[in-house]
Enzyme design. Structure first.
Site, PDB file in Angstrom:
ATOM      1  N   HIS A   1      38.804  36.427  39.873  1.00 24.34           N
ATOM      2  CA  HIS A   1      39.575  35.253  39.439  1.00 24.34           C
ATOM      3  C   HIS A   1      39.023  34.706  38.122  1.00 24.34           C
ATOM      4  O   HIS A   1      38.957  33.500  37.894  1.00 24.34           O
ATOM      5  CB  HIS A   1      39.563  34.154  40.510  1.00 24.34           C
ATOM      6  CG  HIS A   1      40.711  33.192  40.399  1.00 24.34           C
ATOM      7  ND1 HIS A   1      40.612  32.002  39.706  1.00 24.34           N
ATOM      8  CD2 HIS A   1      41.972  33.234  40.885  1.00 24.34           C
ATOM      9  CE1 HIS A   1      41.765  31.349  39.777  1.00 24.34           C
ATOM     10  NE2 HIS A   1      42.616  32.089  40.476  1.00 24.34           N
TER      11      HIS A   1
ATOM     12  N   HIS B   1      49.038  28.365  47.624  1.00 28.71           N
ATOM     13  CA  HIS B   1      47.747  29.035  47.766  1.00 28.71           C
ATOM     14  C   HIS B   1      47.397  29.163  49.251  1.00 28.71           C
ATOM     15  O   HIS B   1      47.519  28.188  50.000  1.00 28.71           O
ATOM     16  CB  HIS B   1      46.640  28.249  47.057  1.00 28.71           C
ATOM     17  CG  HIS B   1      46.809  28.207  45.563  1.00 28.71           C
ATOM     18  ND1 HIS B   1      47.729  27.379  44.943  1.00 28.71           N
ATOM     19  CD2 HIS B   1      46.184  28.896  44.571  1.00 28.71           C
ATOM     20  CE1 HIS B   1      47.656  27.558  43.633  1.00 28.71           C
ATOM     21  NE2 HIS B   1      46.731  28.466  43.383  1.00 28.71           N
TER      22      HIS B   1
ATOM     23  N   ASP C   1      48.445  32.452  46.322  1.00 29.18           N
ATOM     24  CA  ASP C   1      47.368  32.940  45.467  1.00 29.18           C
ATOM     25  C   ASP C   1      45.990  32.743  46.087  1.00 29.18           C
ATOM     26  O   ASP C   1      45.794  31.887  46.968  1.00 29.18           O
ATOM     27  CB  ASP C   1      47.375  32.194  44.128  1.00 29.18           C
ATOM     28  CG  ASP C   1      48.495  32.657  43.209  1.00 29.18           C
ATOM     29  OD1 ASP C   1      49.395  33.388  43.673  1.00 29.18           O
ATOM     30  OD2 ASP C   1      48.481  32.274  42.027  1.00 29.18           O
TER      31      ASP C   1
END
Length: 261
Positions: free
Chosen positions: A121, A213, A66
């Site tokens: 985000h 991530h 992510d």
């Protein structure tokens, strides 16, 4: 008597939590999403509205990353994936895609999958419908601009979801993808390379969707952990696939309700 008072107090607190007093924003219907889902995981999962993991007897795992792309971590991760013949899914943030489009293009060219992780985000816990639409549309546009094609996968920031978001995702032709609860590495907290690696290795199961991530500010822990995870799981016979490939190997469990085709 003391017990009764405590019991009553507990019930009162519970009622306040379940049925909060409406605020002005709620009364005006300007709030799009709530902090908690309106229904439990089983409701959405059995309808295919949201995916946490995929039931399969095959030794397949989907690594997901992510918040990228990142100028240093993303290329390092791509190099490792290529070394171990692994495919992954990158849930990208549109504003970062616009700055580093060549990395997202490389992801797709090397056989990885791209997912929409919004444009800025932004939290979907309290957001207007127009803002939610903008986040999805701009995120999708950034992916198209970078790679020439869009995506059908969406992961909301923080994993926040509710009925409204599920409905919106369907309207936009997006499948909501979350992650296996036992495979949240919490690598964004920078817990240490071994903690990240052990979280994945100790809990590895067929059909897992692992949350990692490729953008963590001033940290290469995820990259270093992958140097441990990839060879070890490959040694155990696992293959690393994209989310869509994992979904194509789904074995229908008893009780699955086919309502989201």
């Amino acid at each position: 008597m003391k017990y009764n008072r405590l019991l009553c107090a507990g019930i009162a607190v519970s009622l306040l939590w379940i049925s909060p007093c409406p605020t002005l924003s709620n009364a005006q219907d300007t709030s799009y999403a709530s902090p908690a889902p309106t229904k439990g995981r089983a409701y959405y999962e059995e309808r295919g509205d949201i995916v946490w993991e995929v039931p399969t007897h095959r030794k397949l795992i989907a690594l997901t990353f992510d918040d990228g792309p990142d100028v240093s971590n993303t290329p390092a991760i791509l190099d490792l994936l290529r070394k171990y013949d692994a495919k992954a899914t990158f849930f990208v943030v549109g504003s970062r895609v616009e700055k580093l489009p060549h990395l997202v293009k490389r992801e797709r060219e090397e056989g990885h999958e791209i997912g929409n992780h919004t444009f800025l985000h932004s939290s979907f816990q309290h957001i207007s419908r127009n803002k939610a639409l903008s986040e999805l549309d701009q995120g999708q546009a950034s992916i198209v601009q970078a790679t020439g094609a869009g995506t059908h996968l969406f992961r909301p920031p923080g994993g926040s979801y509710n009925d409204s978001l599920v409905k919106l995702a369907k309207e936009k032709g997006l499948k909501i993808i979350l992650w296996s609860w036992h495979q949240d590495t919490l690598d964004w907290r920078k817990p240490g390379v071994n903690r990240i690696a052990n979280k994945v290795l100790r809990n590895a199961r067929n059909g897992d969707i692992v949350l990692m991530h490729d953008f963590v500010h001033h940290s290469t822990q995820t990259v270093e952990a992958l140097k441990i995870i990839l060879p070890e799981l490959k040694k155990r016979g696992y293959s690393f696939v994209t989310v869509s490939e994992l979904l194509s190997n789904r074995e229908k469990p008893d009780g699955l309700i086919e309502v989201n085709k």
